[in-house]
Scaffold this motif. Structure first.
Motif, PDB file in Angstrom:
ATOM      1  N   LYS A 173       0.823  -1.204   0.000  1.00 47.31           N
ATOM      2  CA  LYS A 173       0.000   0.000   0.000  1.00 47.31           C
ATOM      3  C   LYS A 173       0.863   1.262   0.000  1.00 47.31           C
ATOM      4  N   GLN A 174       1.966   1.257   0.756  1.00 48.27           N
ATOM      5  CA  GLN A 174       2.871   2.405   0.802  1.00 48.27           C
ATOM      6  C   GLN A 174       4.009   2.299  -0.212  1.00 48.27           C
ATOM      7  N   SER A 175       4.070   1.210  -0.975  1.00 46.80           N
ATOM      8  CA  SER A 175       5.169   0.940  -1.917  1.00 46.80           C
ATOM      9  C   SER A 175       6.509   0.953  -1.188  1.00 46.80           C
ATOM     10  N   ARG A 176       6.552   0.243  -0.068  1.00 47.12           N
ATOM     11  CA  ARG A 176       7.709   0.297   0.818  1.00 47.12           C
ATOM     12  C   ARG A 176       8.189  -1.107   1.165  1.00 47.12           C
ATOM     13  N   VAL A 177       9.518  -1.281   1.111  1.00 50.40           N
ATOM     14  CA  VAL A 177      10.149  -2.542   1.497  1.00 50.40           C
ATOM     15  C   VAL A 177      11.161  -2.221   2.593  1.00 50.40           C
ATOM     16  N   THR A 178      11.056  -2.928   3.721  1.00 54.85           N
ATOM     17  CA  THR A 178      11.975  -2.729   4.835  1.00 54.85           C
ATOM     18  C   THR A 178      12.800  -3.990   5.006  1.00 54.85           C
ATOM     19  N   VAL A 179      14.124  -3.841   4.894  1.00 59.53           N
ATOM     20  CA  VAL A 179      15.049  -4.965   5.015  1.00 59.53           C
ATOM     21  C   VAL A 179      15.910  -4.733   6.244  1.00 59.53           C
ATOM     22  N   VAL A 235      23.627  -5.930   6.223  1.00 54.70           N
ATOM     23  CA  VAL A 235      23.700  -5.726   4.780  1.00 54.70           C
ATOM     24  C   VAL A 235      24.203  -4.327   4.455  1.00 54.70           C
ATOM     25  N   GLU A 236      24.591  -4.154   3.192  1.00 58.67           N
ATOM     26  CA  GLU A 236      24.934  -2.840   2.675  1.00 58.67           C
ATOM     27  C   GLU A 236      23.721  -2.314   1.903  1.00 58.67           C
ATOM     28  N   PRO A 237      23.302  -1.080   2.156  1.00 58.18           N
ATOM     29  CA  PRO A 237      22.109  -0.548   1.484  1.00 58.18           C
ATOM     30  C   PRO A 237      22.201  -0.560  -0.041  1.00 58.18           C
ATOM     31  N   LYS A 238      23.377  -0.296  -0.591  1.00 56.00           N
ATOM     32  CA  LYS A 238      23.514  -0.270  -2.052  1.00 56.00           C
ATOM     33  C   LYS A 238      23.301  -1.650  -2.665  1.00 56.00           C
ATOM     34  N   LYS A 239      23.762  -2.693  -1.977  1.00 55.66           N
ATOM     35  CA  LYS A 239      23.581  -4.051  -2.493  1.00 55.66           C
ATOM     36  C   LYS A 239      22.113  -4.448  -2.493  1.00 55.66           C
ATOM     37  N   VAL A 240      21.397  -4.059  -1.458  1.00 56.51           N
ATOM     38  CA  VAL A 240      19.973  -4.370  -1.388  1.00 56.51           C
ATOM     39  C   VAL A 240      19.227  -3.632  -2.497  1.00 56.51           C
ATOM     40  N   LEU A 241      19.570  -2.368  -2.708  1.00 54.25           N
ATOM     41  CA  LEU A 241      18.923  -1.569  -3.748  1.00 54.25           C
ATOM     42  C   LEU A 241      19.183  -2.165  -5.127  1.00 54.25           C
ATOM     43  N   LYS A 242      20.414  -2.574  -5.399  1.00 54.79           N
ATOM     44  CA  LYS A 242      20.734  -3.183  -6.690  1.00 54.79           C
ATOM     45  C   LYS A 242      20.008  -4.502  -6.882  1.00 54.79           C
ATOM     46  N   SER A 243      19.849  -5.251  -5.803  1.00 54.81           N
ATOM     47  CA  SER A 243      19.142  -6.524  -5.884  1.00 54.81           C
ATOM     48  C   SER A 243      17.674  -6.305  -6.232  1.00 54.81           C
ATOM     49  N   VAL A 244      17.067  -5.287  -5.648  1.00 53.16           N
ATOM     50  CA  VAL A 244      15.666  -4.985  -5.958  1.00 53.16           C
ATOM     51  C   VAL A 244      15.538  -4.461  -7.383  1.00 53.16           C
ATOM     52  N   GLN A 245      16.490  -3.646  -7.825  1.00 56.55           N
ATOM     53  CA  GLN A 245      16.448  -3.124  -9.182  1.00 56.55           C
ATOM     54  C   GLN A 245      16.659  -4.219 -10.224  1.00 56.55           C
ATOM     55  N   SER A 246      17.307  -5.320  -9.836  1.00 59.11           N
ATOM     56  CA  SER A 246      17.524  -6.421 -10.770  1.00 59.11           C
ATOM     57  C   SER A 246      16.223  -7.145 -11.122  1.00 59.11           C
ATOM     58  N   THR A 247      15.158  -6.911 -10.371  1.00 59.84           N
ATOM     59  CA  THR A 247      13.858  -7.516 -10.688  1.00 59.84           C
ATOM     60  C   THR A 247      13.169  -6.780 -11.827  1.00 59.84           C
ATOM     61  N   LYS A 271      12.065  -3.632 -11.489  1.00 63.40           N
ATOM     62  CA  LYS A 271      11.252  -2.582 -10.878  1.00 63.40           C
ATOM     63  C   LYS A 271      12.091  -1.334 -10.663  1.00 63.40           C
ATOM     64  N   LYS A 272      11.433  -0.185 -10.751  1.00 63.29           N
ATOM     65  CA  LYS A 272      12.104   1.072 -10.435  1.00 63.29           C
ATOM     66  C   LYS A 272      12.138   1.193  -8.921  1.00 63.29           C
ATOM     67  N   ALA A 273      13.336   1.285  -8.362  1.00 65.77           N
ATOM     68  CA  ALA A 273      13.493   1.330  -6.905  1.00 65.77           C
ATOM     69  C   ALA A 273      14.418   2.469  -6.526  1.00 65.77           C
ATOM     70  N   GLU A 274      14.147   3.054  -5.363  1.00 74.39           N
ATOM     71  CA  GLU A 274      14.991   4.110  -4.811  1.00 74.39           C
ATOM     72  C   GLU A 274      14.937   4.004  -3.297  1.00 74.39           C
ATOM     73  N   MET A 275      15.903   4.633  -2.655  1.00 76.53           N
ATOM     74  CA  MET A 275      15.897   4.647  -1.196  1.00 76.53           C
ATOM     75  C   MET A 275      14.662   5.407  -0.714  1.00 76.53           C
ATOM     76  N   TRP A 276      14.153   5.063   0.446  1.00 77.39           N
ATOM     77  CA  TRP A 276      12.929   5.658   0.983  1.00 77.39           C
ATOM     78  C   TRP A 276      13.160   7.158   1.204  1.00 77.39           C
ATOM     79  N   PRO A 277      12.459   8.028   0.442  1.00 76.93           N
ATOM     80  CA  PRO A 277      12.747   9.467   0.503  1.00 76.93           C
ATOM     81  C   PRO A 277      11.943  10.231   1.549  1.00 76.93           C
TER      82      PRO A 277
END
Length: 147
Positions: free
Chosen positions: A60-66, A70-82, A84-90
């Motif tokens: 509903k909020q388009s939010r993923v909490t991990v 972990v390193e934040p950049k690795k998690v972001l790249k992993s999500v982008q590999s699906t 989907k357009k992903a960015e850090m929670w702004p």
């Protein structure tokens, strides 16, 4: 004084081995998910990163909490590999911001209770206006009740 004591004066042994353990972090990512399949792909991509302890998805909020080591950049790249357009929670919670209606902070697309994380929304806590905002507050037991 022995021979080893004599040599130890000239040699200095230090450990160059650094800790490879990453600090425990909570990484929040904004990802637009439309269906259960998207949610499952994003969750599996996050779980594939080594060091992840838990993954929470709020479609509903388009939010993923991990959470994990972990390193934040690795998690972001992993999500982008699906794909989907992903960015850090702004966004930051509304109650942590002093000026939520600053021009860049207020966002109609933000989830309820959140505003954008911009420097204009925050201010120095030592300013004298801080005392005036809480002077007539209902939560302040020492407030003046003029009404």
């Amino acid at each position: 004084m022995g021979y080893l004591d004599h040599i130890s004066e000239y040699c200095d042994v230090t450990s160059t081995r650094k800790s490879k353990r990453k600090p425990f972090e909570t990484v929040e990512i904004k990802v637009k998910m439309d269906c259960d399949g998207c949610e499952r792909r994003v969750k599996n991509a996050c779980n594939s990163v080594s060091g992840v302890k838990s993954v929470e998805v709020n479609r509903k909020q388009s939010r993923v909490t991990v959470k994990g080591y972990v390193e934040p950049k690795k998690v972001l790249k992993s999500v982008q590999s699906t794909g989907k357009k992903a960015e850090m929670w702004p966004y930051v919670p509304y109650n942590l911001v002093s000026y939520p209606y600053a021009p860049q902070a207020y966002d109609k697309k933000a989830p309820s209770g959140y505003v954008k994380n911009v420097p204009q929304a925050f201010h120095d806590p030592n300013t004298p206006t801080e005392g005036y905002t809480t002077l007539f507050s209902d939560e302040n037991p020492n407030a003046c009740s003029v009404m």
